[in-house]
Design an enzyme around this catalytic site. Structure first.
Site, PDB file in Angstrom:
ATOM      1  N   HIS A  58    -130.662  73.432  72.207  1.00 14.26           N
ATOM      2  CA  HIS A  58    -129.463  73.401  71.639  1.00 14.26           C
ATOM      3  C   HIS A  58    -129.506  73.356  70.269  1.00 14.26           C
ATOM      4  O   HIS A  58    -128.643  73.666  69.569  1.00 14.26           O
ATOM      5  CB  HIS A  58    -128.449  72.429  71.881  1.00 14.26           C
ATOM      6  CG  HIS A  58    -127.917  72.333  73.487  1.00 14.26           C
ATOM      7  ND1 HIS A  58    -128.758  71.752  74.640  1.00 14.26           N
ATOM      8  CD2 HIS A  58    -126.985  72.959  74.065  1.00 14.26           C
ATOM      9  CE1 HIS A  58    -127.926  71.816  75.572  1.00 14.26           C
ATOM     10  NE2 HIS A  58    -126.918  72.620  75.162  1.00 14.26           N
ATOM     11  N   LYS A  64    -122.073  78.013  74.472  1.00 13.57           N
ATOM     12  CA  LYS A  64    -120.883  77.299  73.897  1.00 13.57           C
ATOM     13  C   LYS A  64    -121.395  76.633  72.515  1.00 13.57           C
ATOM     14  O   LYS A  64    -120.618  76.859  71.659  1.00 13.57           O
ATOM     15  CB  LYS A  64    -120.298  76.472  74.778  1.00 13.57           C
ATOM     16  CG  LYS A  64    -119.664  77.057  76.107  1.00 13.57           C
ATOM     17  CD  LYS A  64    -119.040  76.147  76.861  1.00 13.57           C
ATOM     18  CE  LYS A  64    -120.117  75.378  77.986  1.00 13.57           C
ATOM     19  NZ  LYS A  64    -119.337  75.006  79.261  1.00 13.57           N
ATOM     20  N   CYS A 123    -127.612  68.189  76.337  1.00 12.56           N
ATOM     21  CA  CYS A 123    -128.304  68.227  77.718  1.00 12.56           C
ATOM     22  C   CYS A 123    -128.101  67.180  78.513  1.00 12.56           C
ATOM     23  O   CYS A 123    -128.278  67.035  79.854  1.00 12.56           O
ATOM     24  CB  CYS A 123    -129.916  68.426  77.456  1.00 12.56           C
ATOM     25  SG  CYS A 123    -130.503  69.645  76.414  1.00 12.56           S
ATOM     26  N   HIS A 137    -121.385  81.605  82.856  1.00 16.16           N
ATOM     27  CA  HIS A 137    -120.780  81.093  84.206  1.00 16.16           C
ATOM     28  C   HIS A 137    -120.477  82.010  85.219  1.00 16.16           C
ATOM     29  O   HIS A 137    -120.542  81.975  86.359  1.00 16.16           O
ATOM     30  CB  HIS A 137    -119.687  79.981  83.599  1.00 16.16           C
ATOM     31  CG  HIS A 137    -120.026  78.791  82.865  1.00 16.16           C
ATOM     32  ND1 HIS A 137    -119.093  78.661  81.657  1.00 16.16           N
ATOM     33  CD2 HIS A 137    -120.826  77.831  82.646  1.00 16.16           C
ATOM     34  CE1 HIS A 137    -119.783  77.847  80.937  1.00 16.16           C
ATOM     35  NE2 HIS A 137    -120.881  77.485  81.571  1.00 16.16           N
ATOM     36  N   HIS A 161    -117.682  80.798  80.082  1.00 22.11           N
ATOM     37  CA  HIS A 161    -118.187  82.212  79.487  1.00 22.11           C
ATOM     38  C   HIS A 161    -118.885  82.923  80.386  1.00 22.11           C
ATOM     39  O   HIS A 161    -118.775  82.654  81.672  1.00 22.11           O
ATOM     40  CB  HIS A 161    -118.748  81.844  78.034  1.00 22.11           C
ATOM     41  CG  HIS A 161    -119.950  81.010  78.299  1.00 22.11           C
ATOM     42  ND1 HIS A 161    -121.429  81.535  78.941  1.00 22.11           N
ATOM     43  CD2 HIS A 161    -120.750  79.703  78.083  1.00 22.11           C
ATOM     44  CE1 HIS A 161    -122.379  80.805  78.910  1.00 22.11           C
ATOM     45  NE2 HIS A 161    -121.732  79.610  78.429  1.00 22.11           N
ATOM     46  N   CYS A 171    -130.516  64.067  73.702  1.00 22.95           N
ATOM     47  CA  CYS A 171    -129.686  65.144  73.560  1.00 22.95           C
ATOM     48  C   CYS A 171    -128.449  65.005  74.214  1.00 22.95           C
ATOM     49  O   CYS A 171    -128.575  65.010  75.391  1.00 22.95           O
ATOM     50  CB  CYS A 171    -130.345  66.537  73.711  1.00 22.95           C
ATOM     51  SG  CYS A 171    -129.070  67.948  73.399  1.00 22.95           S
ATOM     52  N   LYS A 188    -129.624  83.545  73.680  1.00 19.20           N
ATOM     53  CA  LYS A 188    -128.795  83.074  74.704  1.00 19.20           C
ATOM     54  C   LYS A 188    -127.433  82.786  74.350  1.00 19.20           C
ATOM     55  O   LYS A 188    -126.958  82.264  73.314  1.00 19.20           O
ATOM     56  CB  LYS A 188    -129.467  81.909  75.038  1.00 19.20           C
ATOM     57  CG  LYS A 188    -128.923  81.215  76.366  1.00 19.20           C
ATOM     58  CD  LYS A 188    -129.148  79.756  76.516  1.00 19.20           C
ATOM     59  CE  LYS A 188    -128.281  79.024  77.564  1.00 19.20           C
ATOM     60  NZ  LYS A 188    -128.259  77.608  77.783  1.00 19.20           N
ATOM     61  N   CYS A 245    -133.386  69.790  69.570  1.00 24.74           N
ATOM     62  CA  CYS A 245    -133.485  70.046  71.025  1.00 24.74           C
ATOM     63  C   CYS A 245    -134.102  71.596  71.209  1.00 24.74           C
ATOM     64  O   CYS A 245    -133.374  72.417  70.347  1.00 24.74           O
ATOM     65  CB  CYS A 245    -132.068  69.612  71.620  1.00 24.74           C
ATOM     66  SG  CYS A 245    -131.855  70.429  73.088  1.00 24.74           S
TER      67      CYS A 245
END
Ligand code: ME8
Length: 504
Positions: free
Chosen positions: A146, A297, A129, A21, A18, A126, A294, A143
């Protein structure tokens, strides 16, 4: 020759790439291109992190083997690097057998020297992570990154004596205040170390998709140890020549803050344990946010970078990334913001400046760049600007560097209006004045093209082409960005608009 080694994180391949990246990869590419323009020998590394839970689970969901899954996903990450025009010197995959062997050699050495031991462990994990969390670090039991509930995991694992490195790490941080940038991130990492480091588990017993522990094949190497080592293993095998002596330590590891702790604590400790020098700098950029959150994904609020580039072109996208959001801080991006900058700054300010300049040189001087009677006014401001630009680039202030160039773009537009060449052209006695204006405009654009080149590689080559300059290495060197270096007498070449009107 001065060298420069820059890296991106190696990306997880559990899902498609995405914009986040693309962002880090472009930032690394901007630095790589700039340092090449400075005449340095550059090594730019990116790649994929292919072991671990998320990839194994994604494969399972799709009913294929992990290897099949990662082989397919990697192509999308490679395609992204190509699409953003990244000039990476190598693309490392952690499933590469050469990486696998290098990791095994590395941890065997730590084991042999007593830095690794076996212990039973129970904790909250997690898997997105790939990290254990203490209860106190969770948010509502979830988490913090996430928003998912960690699982209780109990295993007998191999542990790395991270606690042994606490003092040495603190001493290193004290001696190298520029190690982690921006400074707020340095303080964050430092205070984490100061709170006390516990030994960390560096193997997993329940997972098969990983690199086997060489002395105990019932376990695999913890994916973060496997991943961090890429920065060194890639140098060992990328070209057939061992590049470690030439390029290590890395000048910059780029990343967002999600993975700061791994890079600022675990990575340096592993390096200390094995006798390598530590990287010179970690640069921690912010998050690109969509609608205030943020992009990730796991959250599903991601923009497809391929679609954005298909619609607006790769250079506009590269520009927007660092223009809209101050590099180092979080910031919101949106299609609306993108279109505004495209029209106002790229098409109107830069695109029009070039087309007007070329048109005037054609009309008033038969397409030939005239000599300037006088460019003294620009010599000092130009030199000052280039100096400030270089300093900004050298401290990875990509947004600040762009702003410096944009000031020049704006002052050149003002210069056109103030000097009104169309009026000068009406009076033959003012031809020398007209010539100077034309020369200075072309010269300003030439300098902008050199400085903007790392950000907009295709556009700047086109600017130089229209100015009658082939885009070979010498014309692009940063040292050419000095007022007066441009030779009068070259023929300008009209070309396409740099930033055509957007399709509705
Ligand atoms: O963490 N804004 O891989 P990953 C800006 N495999 N940058 C973003 C972003 C966003 N919204 N989302 C992602 C991993 N990034 C590990 C790394 S390195 C030895 C192993 C960028 O696929 C940013 O650089 O989750 C972030 O640190 C990285 O992608 C995380 O990529």
């Amino acid at each position: 020759m001065k060298t420069f080694y820059v890296t991106t994180p190696i990306y997880y391949v559990n899902d498609v790439p995405h914009i986040g990246h693309a962002y880090t990869t472009i930032a690394a590419d901007v630095l790589a291109r700039f340092h090449r323009q400075m005449g340095e020998k550059v090594f730019f590394l990116t790649g994929t992190d292919e072991h671990g839970n998320p990839a194994a689970r994604a494969a399972q969901k799709r009913g294929i083997t992990p290897q099949e899954h990662v082989d397919e996903m990697v192509e999308k990450f490679k395609a992204l690097a190509v699409r953003v025009n990244a000039t990476n010197d190598f693309f490392i995959r952690t499933t590469d057998p050469r990486h696998v062997q290098a990791v095994q050699r590395f941890i065997q050495r730590l084991y042999d020297q007593g830095d690794i031991y076996l212990k039973s462990y129970r904790g909250l994990y997690c898997s997105a992570c790939e990290a254990f969390y203490a209860e106190k670090d969770l948010v509502d039991g979830k988490c913090p990154d996430h928003g998912t509930e960690p699982e209780l995991m109990e295993e007998e694992n191999y542990f790395f004596r991270l606690s042994n490195y606490q003092e040495r790490l603190l001493a290193f941080f004290d001696a190298h205040p520029g190690f982690v940038q921006p400074e707020s991130r340095l303080n964050e990492a430092r205070s984490f170390i100061q709170q006390g480091l516990e030994d960390i588990s560096i193997s997993r017993a329940t997972l098969e998709w990983g690199i086997p522990i060489p002395w105990d094949e019932s376990q695999v190497v913890y994916v973060w140890v496997d991943a961090l080592l890429n920065y060194i293993t890639a140098l060992e095998f990328a070209t057939g020549e061992d590049l470690v002596p030439k390029f290590w330590p890395a000048d910059y590891h780029l990343m967002a803050k999600d993975i700061l702790k791994f890079h600022a604590v675990i990575w340096p400790a592993l390096l200390m344990a094995s006798g390598y020098e530590l990287p010179r700098h970690l640069f921690i950029h912010g998050y690109l946010l969509m609608g205030g959150q943020k992009m990730s994904k796991t959250r599903g609020n991601v923009l497809d970078p391929f679609e954005v580039m298909d619609a607006y072109g790769v250079d506009a996208f590269r520009f927007y990334c660092f223009r809209e959001v101050a590099f180092g801080q979080d910031g919101t991006i949106s299609m609306e913001g993108f279109e505004n900058r495209y029209k106002a700054e790229l098409a109107n300010e830069l695109g029009n400046l070039l087309s007007r300049t070329i048109a005037m040189i054609r009309k008033y001087n038969d397409s030939v760049l005239p000599p300037a009677d006088d460019h003294a006014a620009f010599d000092t401001t130009g030199a000052q600007l280039v100096l400030e630009f270089r300093k900004a680039m050298e401290r990875v202030d990509l947004t600040g560097a762009l702003e410096k160039v944009w000031r020049l773009v704006r002052s050149l537009n003002k210069y056109v209006e103030d000097s009104a060449p169309w009026k000068l052209a009406k009076d033959v006695s003012r031809k020398p004045e007209l010539d100077s204006v034309l020369y200075n405009l072309a010269e300003g654009l030439r300098i902008c093209a050199i400085l903007l080149h790392p950000f907009m590689p295709e556009t700047t080559v086109e600017i130089l082409r229209q100015l009658g300059l082939p885009a070979h290495v010498e014309n692009l060197a940063v040292e050419q960005a000095a007022w007066g270096r441009g030779e009068p007498g070259v023929m300008v070449v009209p070309g396409r608009p740099l930033f055509p009107k957007l399709q509705e």
